[in-house]
Motif scaffolding. Sequence first.
Motif, PDB file in Angstrom:
ATOM      1  N   ARG A  95       0.810  -1.210   0.000  1.00  0.00           N
ATOM      2  CA  ARG A  95       0.000   0.000   0.000  1.00  0.00           C
ATOM      3  C   ARG A  95       0.849   1.267   0.000  1.00  0.00           C
ATOM      4  O   ARG A  95       0.311   2.366   0.032  1.00  0.00           O
ATOM      5  CB  ARG A  95      -0.922   0.011   1.225  1.00  0.00           C
ATOM      6  CG  ARG A  95      -1.981  -1.076   1.235  1.00  0.00           C
ATOM      7  CD  ARG A  95      -2.895  -0.937   2.438  1.00  0.00           C
ATOM      8  NE  ARG A  95      -4.005  -1.868   2.413  1.00  0.00           N
ATOM      9  CZ  ARG A  95      -3.997  -3.066   2.978  1.00  0.00           C
ATOM     10  NH1 ARG A  95      -2.906  -3.472   3.608  1.00  0.00           N
ATOM     11  NH2 ARG A  95      -5.045  -3.847   2.913  1.00  0.00           N
TER      12      ARG A  95
ATOM     13  N   SER B  68      -0.736  -0.497  -6.167  1.00  0.00           N
ATOM     14  CA  SER B  68      -1.894   0.384  -6.033  1.00  0.00           C
ATOM     15  C   SER B  68      -1.530   1.835  -6.314  1.00  0.00           C
ATOM     16  O   SER B  68      -2.266   2.558  -7.009  1.00  0.00           O
ATOM     17  CB  SER B  68      -2.481   0.263  -4.621  1.00  0.00           C
ATOM     18  OG  SER B  68      -2.976  -1.026  -4.386  1.00  0.00           O
TER      19      SER B  68
ATOM     20  N   PRO C 266      -5.267  -3.405  -2.995  1.00  0.00           N
ATOM     21  CA  PRO C 266      -5.705  -2.683  -1.796  1.00  0.00           C
ATOM     22  C   PRO C 266      -5.627  -1.176  -2.004  1.00  0.00           C
ATOM     23  O   PRO C 266      -4.965  -0.684  -2.925  1.00  0.00           O
ATOM     24  CB  PRO C 266      -4.711  -3.149  -0.723  1.00  0.00           C
ATOM     25  CG  PRO C 266      -3.469  -3.466  -1.491  1.00  0.00           C
ATOM     26  CD  PRO C 266      -3.937  -4.026  -2.812  1.00  0.00           C
TER      27      PRO C 266
ATOM     28  N   THR D   1      -4.445   2.627  -1.210  1.00  0.00           N
ATOM     29  CA  THR D   1      -3.145   3.171  -0.832  1.00  0.00           C
ATOM     30  C   THR D   1      -3.278   4.034   0.406  1.00  0.00           C
ATOM     31  O   THR D   1      -4.375   4.364   0.861  1.00  0.00           O
ATOM     32  CB  THR D   1      -2.569   4.020  -1.978  1.00  0.00           C
ATOM     33  OG1 THR D   1      -3.495   5.070  -2.283  1.00  0.00           O
ATOM     34  CG2 THR D   1      -2.327   3.173  -3.204  1.00  0.00           C
TER      35      THR D   1
ATOM     36  N   GLY E 161       0.812  -1.708   4.557  1.00  0.00           N
ATOM     37  CA  GLY E 161       0.383  -3.006   4.076  1.00  0.00           C
ATOM     38  C   GLY E 161       0.706  -4.106   5.050  1.00  0.00           C
ATOM     39  O   GLY E 161       1.292  -3.897   6.099  1.00  0.00           O
TER      40      GLY E 161
END
Length: 749
Positions: free
Chosen positions: A587, A593, A626, A628, A632
Motif C-alpha cells: 500500500r 496500487s 488494496p 493506498t 500493508g
Amino acid sequence: MDTSITGLLGLLEGQLKITIAQACQAIDSCLDANRDNLRGFFVQCFPALLKQLFGYDGSSWLTTASKNQNDQDAKAIISLLAPDGRLLRAMYSADMDSLVMFNFPLERLPTYTQVLLDSDAGRQAARQWPQYQQSLRLDSSGKPQLHLGVMLYFFFWTAFFVLRGTQAAFAPMPAQGTSGQARGGVSGWTHRAPLRSKTRRGAGPFGNEIYLQLLRLYLDGFLPQDPDAGRGPRAVLGQALLSIMVEFWLVDSEAPQPGAAAAAAAAAAQHQQQQARGMRSLLSSSLLRAQKFEPPPTELMDALSLLARYIAAVEDPSKPGSSPRSAQALQSSWVPWTPVQPLLSSKAGKAVGASFQLGAAGQPPAQAFACHLYRFLRRGLTMWPHQRSITPLVTLYLSYATPWVPQDAGSARVSFSVAAARPSADTSRHLAKQVSGLFAQAFGEHSPSGKGGQQQPQQAATFELDEWQVHVLANMPFFSLLLPLLLDLEASRLAAGSRPDSQDLLKALSVFPAAPDLVSMLTEVETAYNAMIHQQAGWMDSPYAEFIPFMSEQARDWESAAVADTSSSSHSQGSAAAVPSFRLFDRGPQGASARLQQIQATAPRSGPTPDEAFQRAMAMGRAFLPATGERGPGASAEGPASGGPPSPPQPFGGSQGLKLGHPSQVRYKGDSMQRPIASNEIGWLVRLLVWVSTSLNQALQLGSADTGSADAPELLGVLSQASTSLVPLDHQQELAHIEQQLSSFPTSR
C-alpha cells in the motif's frame, strides 16, 4: 514428374514454375524413389530446400503461403515438415547412419554463443549443452566449427528463422559427408542478437501462422508433456530442441559468461580490445550513435509465447473451449534439463526442501526455464521504448504466468483449414456468457456492455486452486515482482506522452478479479513472505509458511540473474544479493496500487479522453488491489509500507531505478560537468573532453567571470598533453588526426 535428385534440384532452384504444394509433392516423390540414396538427396537438394523454406534471399515458402492465405500450400508445407512426415523420417534415418554433416555458420549463432566459443573455457562449457556435445570441433588453425547432423542442422535454422535481420547475404556454406569432402551448402543472413533483432519491416505477413503450427507439432512430437515418454532417441532430440530454443530466443548478449570470475583479467583485456575496435569505427564516422534497446521481433515474441504456454499448460486442440490443465502438476518433470547458462546459483540448482513438495514445477528443469523467461521479461519491462506497442510483451507474460486463461484470437494466431477446429457457435455463446458474468461480478451495475465495437478480453476460464496452486507457488516472482513492473512501465509511458495501452492493461488486470481464490492466495503468500524477509513475527502461522524460504531464495536468485551482465562474475553475487520485497499488494508509494493511481491520474493528460477499455482496466485493478495510504501487511514502523528498507536501484530500471519517462524526472541535479557518465556515452572521450574544458576554463578564467588570460595555453597543447595521460594508446592515433585537422583552422588574436 521427374523423381530424380537432379530433377528435384532443378525444381527447387526455380527452373520450372510450380506451386508450393506441387514442390512439396515432388520432394515426397523424390524421397520415395531414392530411399537407397538419401545421402545424395541431402547433399544436393537439402540446402536448396532450406533456402526455399526459410528464405535466405528475403522470401520463403512460409511467408508466401501465409501472405496468400493459400490453404493448399499451407497443408502441403505442414505435411512435408511434420515430425512423422517422410522428410523428417529421412532426416532421422540419415543421422542414424551418419550419412552427412553440415557446417552451421558461427556468425548466425547468438552473440552470447559466439563470445562463448572464443575461449577454451567457453567451449568446454558449451560442450555440456546437448546441441554441442558431439558437434563442436576445432579446425587446423584452432578455430571452432559446428559439424551438425541433419536434424540438429534443421533445428538450428528453424530457431533462427524468427531472428532474421534486415539484410540478406547469400554465402555458400560447406556440407561435409563422412569422408570430409566439402560440398555446396546453405546460405545465411545478417545475424542480430536476440534482444536486438530487427524485423523485416514492410515485408508483409511473416508466415508466423504456419510456423507456429509447425513449432507446436515439434514440441508435441519431440517434447511430449509426459514424464514416461522422456526416454529414447526422440527424447534426446527433444532435449536438444528445447536447449536450442533457449539459446537462440532467451539468452541475450548481456548475460554473464560462465567462469567469468576465473578469467576476469582475460575478459577485461578482450573488452578493451573490442571497445578499441568499436571506437575506431565510431571516430571515423561523422556521427556518434548511441546504442538503444530495440524490442525483439514480434515473430520471436509469438514463438516464445507458444513455448512458454506449452511448458506451463496442457491443452487439447480437439476440445475447443475446454479449460487447460497444469503441465507441471505431476511429481516427475517432463521438461528436460537445459544447461544453457542456467543463471541459477549452485544452491538453487538442487531440488531441496519445499521444491520437492512443488512437484515438477519446483524442480531444476522447470525452474531453469522460468528463470530465463523471468530475465527476458524483466529486461523488456524495464527497457521497452514507449514508441512500441507492449502487446507482445503482455501476451508473453500472460502465456506463462496465467496459462489457465484461454488464448484470444490475436495471440493464438490460428488460421487456415489445417489449424485446429474453431469453437462452435454454442461454445462461443457459452464463453461470452461466462465473460459477461465475470464482468458483472467485478463491476456490478457498471459492467461493460461491449458497445462501440471494443475488443473484449477472453478471460473465460475459471481459476481452479487445486489445479494451478503449484504453478503459482513455484512462480511467485512473476506475480509479485513482474506485474508491478508492468504498471511501472505503463506509468512511465504515460509520463512520456504515450497513449494508454488500454487493451493490454485490461487483458493483464482482468485475470485477477475473475479469480478470487488466486488473489486470496497471492495476498497470504506476499504477507508471509514480506514478514519473513523483514524478520517479523507471525509468518510461520501462514498456511504457505513451508514454501516461504524457498521463495526468498528463488526471488533473490532470479533478481540477481535478471540484472547480471557481462561484467558480473558468474553467480558470485547470488548469495550476497539482497532479497527483494514483494510489492503487488504493497500500500506504500512503490506498490502496485500507487502506480495504478498514477496511471489513472496521468492518462487524461497524455491525450484524448481515455476510452472505455481503459476505464474497465482501472476498475479491474481497483477490484483486487488494496487502497493506498495505509501500511500493508507485514509493514514495519521504520520501513516502507512493504515492510522493510527500500530496494537498491537496479541496473536497468527496476522499481526505484531509471525508468522510461519525461526527461525532467531523471535529470541530474548539480554541475552538469560532474554528472555520472551515461551508458550510451564513451567513457574515455567524455573524461578527455571534460578535462580539456575544465583546463581551459581555469586557464582563461572563464568560471563566474568572463575574463581572459594572456597565459592561456593553446588548445593543441592541451590536446597533446591529454593524449599522453587520459587517452588509451589504441586511440592516440585518432586523436593525432584531430590535432592535425585543428591546426589547419585559421586562428585570430
